[in-house]
Design a protein around this motif. Structure first.
Motif, PDB file in Angstrom:
ATOM      1  N   ASN A  26       0.866  -1.174   0.000  1.00  0.00           N
ATOM      2  CA  ASN A  26       0.000   0.000   0.000  1.00  0.00           C
ATOM      3  C   ASN A  26       0.907   1.229   0.000  1.00  0.00           C
ATOM      4  OD1 ASN A  26       0.966  -0.021   2.610  1.00  0.00           O
ATOM      5  ND2 ASN A  26      -1.044  -0.227   3.587  1.00  0.00           N
ATOM      6  N   GLU A  27       0.305   2.405   0.008  1.00  0.00           N
ATOM      7  CA  GLU A  27       1.118   3.629  -0.062  1.00  0.00           C
ATOM      8  C   GLU A  27       2.093   3.717   1.110  1.00  0.00           C
ATOM      9  OE1 GLU A  27       1.022   6.108  -2.629  1.00  0.00           O
ATOM     10  OE2 GLU A  27       0.007   4.415  -3.576  1.00  0.00           O
ATOM     11  N   TYR A  30       5.060   1.379   0.468  1.00  0.00           N
ATOM     12  CA  TYR A  30       5.945   1.975  -0.548  1.00  0.00           C
ATOM     13  C   TYR A  30       6.832   3.046   0.090  1.00  0.00           C
ATOM     14  CZ  TYR A  30       3.796  -0.180  -4.675  1.00  0.00           C
ATOM     15  OH  TYR A  30       3.370  -1.068  -5.634  1.00  0.00           O
ATOM     16  N   ASN A  62       0.867  -4.985  -5.598  1.00  0.00           N
ATOM     17  CA  ASN A  62       0.072  -3.813  -5.254  1.00  0.00           C
ATOM     18  C   ASN A  62      -1.152  -4.215  -4.446  1.00  0.00           C
ATOM     19  OD1 ASN A  62       1.119  -1.247  -6.381  1.00  0.00           O
ATOM     20  ND2 ASN A  62       1.042  -2.355  -8.313  1.00  0.00           N
ATOM     21  N   MET A  67      -5.774   0.012  -5.004  1.00  0.00           N
ATOM     22  CA  MET A  67      -5.866   0.273  -6.439  1.00  0.00           C
ATOM     23  C   MET A  67      -7.290   0.669  -6.808  1.00  0.00           C
ATOM     24  SD  MET A  67      -5.076  -2.172  -9.758  1.00  0.00           S
ATOM     25  CE  MET A  67      -3.294  -2.175  -9.600  1.00  0.00           C
ATOM     26  N   PHE A  83       4.693   4.321  -5.326  1.00  0.00           N
ATOM     27  CA  PHE A  83       5.343   3.386  -6.247  1.00  0.00           C
ATOM     28  C   PHE A  83       6.443   4.067  -7.067  1.00  0.00           C
ATOM     29  CE2 PHE A  83       5.540   1.558 -10.516  1.00  0.00           C
ATOM     30  CZ  PHE A  83       5.842   0.238 -10.246  1.00  0.00           C
ATOM     31  N   GLU A 139       4.727  -2.946 -15.180  1.00  0.00           N
ATOM     32  CA  GLU A 139       5.166  -1.910 -14.247  1.00  0.00           C
ATOM     33  C   GLU A 139       6.641  -2.117 -13.925  1.00  0.00           C
ATOM     34  OE1 GLU A 139       2.938  -2.725 -10.658  1.00  0.00           O
ATOM     35  OE2 GLU A 139       4.248  -4.401 -10.171  1.00  0.00           O
TER      36      GLU A 139
END
Length: 253
Positions: A26-27, A30, A62, A67, A83, A139
């Motif tokens: 998740n954010e 990251y 991810n 998302m 990311f 990615e």
């Protein structure tokens, strides 16, 4: 703590520590990983970085809940680095990076292998690049790095099929360097990391610089192409259907 940090004999071990979500990024994860990698790269006492995961997964990729929120929630907040920041940090990393893939690696949990100098993989681990099953683009510059590492056709299979690749096949392809029994994975990875850490850090950095500098521009260009394709496909019919199916499976558990 989302990333556990341990120093020993010049080796900094970073352990992704979100086991309840199979270490899905998740954010927050990251950001935590980006900070940990940057601090390791800047710390004069650290010669080698070793990255692994806690629990039964290396990383499930991810976080698909986030998302979907990115698509549907107008108030969704990206992390400080997110990311893109982690990929930029991996691309610029000066010190040797060793991965110990302890369990399943999906999405970024697989494509991150392209940034490693050495990869050790458990016999119990599996890898998947699930982009076509999610209706999105590749990615992490995997569209460039995978063909370089494993050849055009192996890369095409991994990126186009969204099928699992086991440890033996990943080693045959050249995606991983050594395959270990689960209990031997971290000890073996650490033993090799300590060999590198016994060398002068300035020399390690010089060797890595000469090896990877020719590819950094290509990685950046590939990532830019992928971001453009990903943005076009994110939220499209195929992607929305895949995320809805995932959400339904989570609710039924």
């Amino acid at each position: 703590m989302l990333v556990e940090i341990e120093d020993d004999r010049g080796v900094r071990t970073l352990t992704l520590n979100r086991p309840e979500a199979l270490n899905a990024f998740n954010e927050a994860l990251y950001d935590a990983t980006t900070v940990a990698l940057r601090e390791a790269d800047e710390d004069p006492s650290v010669a080698v970085v070793l990255l692994t995961g806690s629990g039964r997964a290396f990383s499930a990729g991810n976080d698909l809940v986030e998302m979907q929120a990115r698509i549907t929630d107008p108030e969704f907040q990206s992390g400080q680095y997110g990311f893109p920041g982690m990929i930029e940090t991996l691309t610029a990393l000066r010190k040797p990076l060793i991965l110990a893939v302890n369990g399943l690696g999906v999405g970024i949990g697989a494509t991150i292998l392209g940034y490693a100098d050495l990869v050790f993989m458990s016999t119990a681990a599996r890898l998947k690049c699930p982009f076509t099953s999610l209706g999105v683009a590749p990615e992490a510059a995997s569209s460039y790095l995978l063909p370089q590492l494993v050849g055009r056709q192996n890369a095409a299979w991994m990126l186009l099929s969204s099928e699992w690749v086991d440890a033996a096949e990943a080693q045959r392809m050249g995606f991983v360097w050594k395959v270990c029994e689960p209990d031997d994975l971290l000890p073996d990875a650490r033993r090799h990391a300590e060999v590198l850490a016994s060398r002068p850090i300035s020399s390690l950095i010089a060797v890595k610089q000469t090896m990877v500098e020719p590819t950094r521009g290509e990685i950046t260009a590939a990532a830019a192409r992928e971001y453009a394709q990903f943005a076009e496909l994110l939220g499209g019919v195929a992607n929305a259907d895949a995320l809805a199916s995932f959400a339904n499976r989570q609710e039924s558990k």
